[in-house]
Design a protein around this motif. Structure first.
Motif, PDB file in Angstrom:
ATOM      1  N   UNK A 208       0.819  -1.208   0.000  1.00 46.89           N
ATOM      2  CA  UNK A 208       0.000   0.000   0.000  1.00 46.89           C
ATOM      3  C   UNK A 208       0.852   1.257   0.000  1.00 46.89           C
ATOM      4  N   UNK A 209       0.383   2.236  -0.746  1.00 48.36           N
ATOM      5  CA  UNK A 209       0.975   3.560  -0.754  1.00 48.36           C
ATOM      6  C   UNK A 209      -0.148   4.545  -0.513  1.00 48.36           C
ATOM      7  N   UNK A 210       0.137   5.666   0.093  1.00 45.61           N
ATOM      8  CA  UNK A 210      -0.925   6.628   0.338  1.00 45.61           C
ATOM      9  C   UNK A 210      -0.410   8.038   0.427  1.00 45.61           C
ATOM     10  N   UNK A 211      -1.347   8.954   0.510  1.00 45.99           N
ATOM     11  CA  UNK A 211      -0.994  10.361   0.671  1.00 45.99           C
ATOM     12  C   UNK A 211      -2.157  11.074   1.346  1.00 45.99           C
ATOM     13  N   UNK A 212      -1.861  12.230   1.917  1.00 47.69           N
ATOM     14  CA  UNK A 212      -2.889  13.061   2.522  1.00 47.69           C
ATOM     15  C   UNK A 212      -2.793  14.453   1.922  1.00 47.69           C
ATOM     16  N   UNK A 213      -3.873  14.925   1.338  1.00 46.58           N
ATOM     17  CA  UNK A 213      -3.973  16.310   0.890  1.00 46.58           C
ATOM     18  C   UNK A 213      -4.755  17.042   1.974  1.00 46.58           C
ATOM     19  N   UNK A 214      -4.067  17.894   2.728  1.00 46.48           N
ATOM     20  CA  UNK A 214      -4.712  18.465   3.898  1.00 46.48           C
ATOM     21  C   UNK A 214      -4.301  19.912   4.114  1.00 46.48           C
ATOM     22  N   UNK A 215      -4.848  20.506   5.172  1.00 53.24           N
ATOM     23  CA  UNK A 215      -4.511  21.867   5.572  1.00 53.24           C
ATOM     24  C   UNK A 215      -3.308  21.891   6.507  1.00 53.24           C
ATOM     25  N   UNK A 216      -2.671  20.728   6.713  1.00 51.16           N
ATOM     26  CA  UNK A 216      -1.537  20.601   7.624  1.00 51.16           C
ATOM     27  C   UNK A 216      -1.895  21.130   9.018  1.00 51.16           C
TER      28      UNK A 216
ATOM     29  N   UNK B 152      -8.086  25.652  14.939  1.00 50.36           N
ATOM     30  CA  UNK B 152      -9.538  25.773  14.945  1.00 50.36           C
ATOM     31  C   UNK B 152     -10.080  25.523  13.548  1.00 50.36           C
ATOM     32  N   UNK B 153     -11.098  24.670  13.453  1.00 50.80           N
ATOM     33  CA  UNK B 153     -11.810  24.466  12.198  1.00 50.80           C
ATOM     34  C   UNK B 153     -12.905  25.519  12.118  1.00 50.80           C
ATOM     35  N   UNK B 154     -12.815  26.374  11.112  1.00 52.36           N
ATOM     36  CA  UNK B 154     -13.767  27.471  10.970  1.00 52.36           C
ATOM     37  C   UNK B 154     -15.102  26.973  10.423  1.00 52.36           C
ATOM     38  N   UNK B 155     -16.168  27.657  10.773  1.00 55.57           N
ATOM     39  CA  UNK B 155     -17.484  27.352  10.218  1.00 55.57           C
ATOM     40  C   UNK B 155     -17.793  28.191   9.003  1.00 55.57           C
ATOM     41  N   UNK B 156     -16.794  28.948   8.507  1.00 57.71           N
ATOM     42  CA  UNK B 156     -17.019  29.860   7.387  1.00 57.71           C
ATOM     43  C   UNK B 156     -16.937  29.190   6.028  1.00 57.71           C
ATOM     44  N   UNK B 157     -16.291  28.015   5.963  1.00 57.94           N
ATOM     45  CA  UNK B 157     -16.053  27.366   4.685  1.00 57.94           C
ATOM     46  C   UNK B 157     -16.613  25.943   4.696  1.00 57.94           C
ATOM     47  N   UNK B 158     -16.407  25.222   3.601  1.00 59.65           N
ATOM     48  CA  UNK B 158     -16.763  23.814   3.535  1.00 59.65           C
ATOM     49  C   UNK B 158     -16.058  23.078   4.679  1.00 59.65           C
ATOM     50  N   UNK B 159     -16.742  22.143   5.362  1.00 58.06           N
ATOM     51  CA  UNK B 159     -16.148  21.501   6.552  1.00 58.06           C
ATOM     52  C   UNK B 159     -15.135  20.398   6.260  1.00 58.06           C
ATOM     53  N   UNK B 160     -14.672  20.274   5.006  1.00 55.23           N
ATOM     54  CA  UNK B 160     -13.692  19.228   4.709  1.00 55.23           C
ATOM     55  C   UNK B 160     -12.344  19.557   5.354  1.00 55.23           C
ATOM     56  N   UNK B 161     -11.796  18.600   6.110  1.00 51.81           N
ATOM     57  CA  UNK B 161     -10.522  18.752   6.795  1.00 51.81           C
ATOM     58  C   UNK B 161      -9.372  18.311   5.894  1.00 51.81           C
ATOM     59  N   UNK B 162      -9.569  17.185   5.214  1.00 53.84           N
ATOM     60  CA  UNK B 162      -8.496  16.637   4.383  1.00 53.84           C
ATOM     61  C   UNK B 162      -9.053  15.586   3.443  1.00 53.84           C
ATOM     62  N   UNK B 163      -8.171  15.111   2.563  1.00 54.51           N
ATOM     63  CA  UNK B 163      -8.463  13.966   1.708  1.00 54.51           C
ATOM     64  C   UNK B 163      -7.411  12.901   1.992  1.00 54.51           C
ATOM     65  N   UNK B 164      -7.874  11.708   2.294  1.00 56.36           N
ATOM     66  CA  UNK B 164      -6.986  10.582   2.583  1.00 56.36           C
ATOM     67  C   UNK B 164      -7.070   9.618   1.404  1.00 56.36           C
ATOM     68  N   UNK B 165      -5.920   9.319   0.785  1.00 53.84           N
ATOM     69  CA  UNK B 165      -5.915   8.515  -0.433  1.00 53.84           C
ATOM     70  C   UNK B 165      -4.943   7.355  -0.279  1.00 53.84           C
ATOM     71  N   UNK B 166      -5.371   6.148  -0.651  1.00 50.71           N
ATOM     72  CA  UNK B 166      -4.480   4.989  -0.632  1.00 50.71           C
ATOM     73  C   UNK B 166      -4.505   4.287  -1.985  1.00 50.71           C
TER      74      UNK B 166
END
Length: 458
Positions: A360-368, A374-388
């Motif tokens: 398996x190989x993977x990656x995370x596309x995230x906000x680091x 704090x996760x803001x309520x002003x935008x879409x609530x997506x934190x990250x994308x986890x891909x394998x």
């Protein structure tokens, strides 16, 4: 241009733009230079064309990558870039206009010989008079819609008129355009999309398909490539249709043709996204093609360096979107302070090296993010994308379950357990899903998750 690993790889200096809410974010800190956009709300910052162009001029930027949202599919922004002699890393304004209006896009697809669902366009009065030609169930859609907004399913005549009027009002509120149309609603459809690349020299290729059928409220949460549903014959046909449609409008840059596929594997054009998609990593990991790098080269006027005969799908990739939301409360957003945050670790790798790996190989596309953020309520609530990625769907599924189990977020509600439950459910394992699966079976899925959790505890 937004900071990314692609800019480092290509040795391109980056400029980030940010508003007050994003002042301390990783993308601002990681950019070579950052420009603050003064103002309240999106219209005064990330949707303000004049301010963004001014920031680009001030820093001497010669290109702008629009990312996934905001102005990425706005022809006025493309035109503004052209007037300022700034390269827009995306298609021309005419292509965005051709596909931005769903009614016009359907007509363009029909002209190109690509099948669309039976439907009717016209005024609200026309649609009310002629809806019987389509037949129930009917899907009412905003012509300028997107992101799951401005859509209603109507199952019978008694609710049709009120739903039609409500959708028109919603369309005007969200998109400034009250135009709607109706089409036949397909029961238990699959959502299949084809990634295409076109250059400014009339070359267009596809990078095969992704399946994005697992959605809540018409928004995707799990995507995979290749589709476990399509036969090889249908895969070839749908990819060829996507290329033909892109060629018919002289498309260049990365783009995605979205289709609905019924239980007989008949496919119908849904819409085109004239930008890079959130779920593009699963295509990168199964083809070895860096799509953002291709976008940049295309925008620079270079011909495609790859041909269709060079593209192969290898192995299987799955992406999970990690959201700050509460699945038990119908996915209500859950912003707040992260009392603990830890991402799973993957060895550094690239799509090219993935193709050679038996594990398996993977990656995370995230906000680091970090603990204390704090996760803001002003935008879409997506934190990250986890891909394998792994050699086949089942091993990729197991790899994703392992990765999700190593992802720890405390202080807010997330969909981590929900994703683990979905990937463990027999319906996912056996591919008995559709775009309606989560919305229709939410209570049963949550019960399944709670039962598995109780068994682990005991």
């Amino acid at each position: 241009m937004a900071y990314s690993t692609h800019s480092k790889k290509m040795e391109i200096e980056t400029v980030a733009i940010y508003n007050e809410a994003d002042r301390q974010t990783a993308f601002v800190k990681n950019a070579d230079e950052a420009i603050f956009l003064d103002g309240d709300g999106l219209n005064e910052t990330y949707l303000n064309i004049e301010k963004i162009i001014a920031a680009a001029k001030k820093t001497g930027a010669d290109a702008i990558h629009p990312g996934y949202g905001f102005l990425s599919e706005n022809p006025l922004f493309v035109t503004a870039c052209e007037k300022a002699n700034i390269i827009f890393i995306g298609p021309g304004a005419s292509a965005i206009q051709a596909m931005g209006n769903k009614i016009q896009a359907r007509a363009t697809a029909t002209k190109a010989g690509v099948p669309v669902t039976p439907g009717i366009t016209g005024s609200v009065e026309d649609l009310f008079k002629n809806y019987k030609d389509v037949g129930f169930p009917i899907l009412i859609k905003a012509a300028a819609g997107g992101g799951g907004k401005g859509m209603r399913v109507v199952n019978n005549e008694s609710e049709y008129q009120s739903a039609l009027e409500a959708t028109a009002r919603e369309a005007k509120s969200y998109f400034g355009d009250e135009t709607v149309y109706i089409e036949k609603y397909i029961d238990k459809p699959r959502h299949i999309e084809v990634q295409i690349l076109g250059d400014q020299h009339d070359n267009v290729i596809h990078l095969y398909e992704r399946e994005c059928s697992l959605q809540r409220r018409h928004q995707k949460i799990i995507e995979e490539a290749p589709s476990p549903t399509l036969s090889e014959n249908v895969r070839r046909q749908i990819c060829e249709a996507a290329v033909a449609l892109a060629k018919s409008i002289g498309y260049y840059s990365a783009g995605t043709m979205e289709f609905l596929v019924d239980e007989l594997q008949q496919f119908y054009f849904l819409e085109m996204n004239t930008r890079i998609q959130v779920e593009h990593p699963v295509t990168e990991l199964t083809t070895g093609i860096d799509i953002v790098e291709q976008q940049i080269n295309i925008a620079n006027g270079n011909p495609l360096s790859i041909q269709q005969k060079d593209i192969r799908q290898n192995g299987h990739a799955i992406e999970c979107r990690i959201y700050a939301e509460d699945p038990g409360q119908h996915f209500l957003p859950s912003p707040g302070l992260l009392s603990y945050y830890e991402e799973p670790l993957f060895e550094a790798s690239s799509p090219q090296t993935n193709m050679l790996s038996p594990v398996a190989t993977g990656r995370i596309d995230s906000m680091q993010l970090q603990t204390g953020d704090v996760i803001s309520g002003d935008f879409d609530p997506m934190i990250s994308k986890l891909i394998v990625w792994n050699k086949d769907r089942e091993t990729a599924r197991q790899s994703m379950l392992s990765a999700l189990g190593q992802y720890h977020i405390k202080g807010i509600k997330t969909n981590l357990e929900f994703l683990i439950g979905l990937l463990s459910h027999p319906d996912y394992i056996n591919n008995n899903i559709s775009t309606k699966y989560i919305d229709t079976n939410l209570e049963e899925i949550i019960h399944f998750i709670q039962t598995k959790k109780r068994k682990r505890i005991t």
